[in-house]
Write a protein that holds these residues in place. Structure first.
Motif, short mmCIF file in Angstrom:
data_model
loop_
_atom_site.label_atom_id
_atom_site.label_comp_id
_atom_site.label_asym_id
_atom_site.label_seq_id
_atom_site.Cartn_x
_atom_site.Cartn_y
_atom_site.Cartn_z
N VAL A 70 0.85 -1.20 0.00
CA VAL A 70 0.00 0.00 0.00
C VAL A 70 0.88 1.24 0.00
O VAL A 70 0.66 2.18 -0.77
N GLY A 73 2.27 2.11 -3.25
CA GLY A 73 1.29 2.39 -4.30
C GLY A 73 0.93 1.19 -5.17
O GLY A 73 0.16 1.32 -6.12
N CYS A 76 -3.87 -0.31 -4.38
CA CYS A 76 -4.67 0.90 -4.26
C CYS A 76 -6.08 0.59 -4.75
O CYS A 76 -6.38 -0.56 -5.08
N GLN A 167 -6.30 9.36 -0.03
CA GLN A 167 -6.05 8.80 -1.35
C GLN A 167 -4.64 8.22 -1.29
O GLN A 167 -3.67 8.96 -1.11
N LEU A 168 -4.52 6.91 -1.40
CA LEU A 168 -3.24 6.26 -1.16
C LEU A 168 -2.42 6.06 -2.42
O LEU A 168 -1.23 5.84 -2.36
N CYS A 169 -3.05 6.10 -3.57
CA CYS A 169 -2.28 5.96 -4.79
C CYS A 169 -3.02 6.65 -5.91
O CYS A 169 -4.20 6.97 -5.80
#
Length: 172
Positions: A70, A73, A76, A167-169
């Motif tokens: 995670v 990236g 996601c 928003q992680l990626c």
């Protein structure tokens, strides 16, 4: 890449908590990755994932040894995984799939299908008083219909909290 139909139902239905069938390696989509904010500063960061087979979705959690996927990236929103190893766990009266081993296949950049939440509440684990009280009272939020929350059963001790998502990626 196609998802494996009915795999969410199969994962939450394993009897002993772990996948004993080595030929069962479901292909699912991660609809959303959500960081779990630890209650204390020394706790390990965790990531929750909404898993979908295109028809149903359920709650999942990455094992901490997979956090780097995670954070880099690679995992996601909308990514497709082939799950090789998982555990089923009951947390706060909800079924949770712990992702131990998987292979990242692709990311189509959009949700596949129109999945709906699968009922992952294990009815046998509810206290009989809670089941009978909810049934006798129509199972409602007051008079509107739906389950009542008793403060003693609330994991937040009667307080409601808001989970903020990041928003992680990015896709691109």
């Amino acid at each position: 890449m196609s998802l494996m139909p009915n795999s969410v139902r199969q994962m939450i239905s394993v009897q002993d908590g772990s996948n004993q069938n080595p030929s069962f390696s479901p292909i699912v989509q991660v609809l959303r990755v959500i960081p779990v904010i630890p209650s204390n500063t020394t706790a390990t960061k965790r990531y929750r994932a909404i898993l979908s087979d295109g028809t149903h979705h359920c709650q999942g959690m990455l094992a901490t040894q997979n956090n780097h996927y995670v954070e880099s990236g690679q995992i996601c929103d909308n990514v497709i995984l082939q799950i090789n190893d998982f555990l089923k766990n009951i947390v706060q009266n909800k079924t949770l799939i712990i992702l131990l081993g998987f292979r990242i296949l692709s990311n189509p950049g959009h949700k596949i299908g129109n999945p709906i939440a699968i009922d992952s509440t294990p009815s046998s684990s509810l206290p009989s008083v809670a089941r009978s009280t909810a049934a006798a009272e129509g199972g409602g939020y007051g008079t509107a219909g739906g389950p009542k929350v008793e403060p003693s059963w609330n994991p937040y001790g009667g307080r409601w909290s808001t989970v903020k998502t990041l928003q992680l990626c990015t896709t691109g």
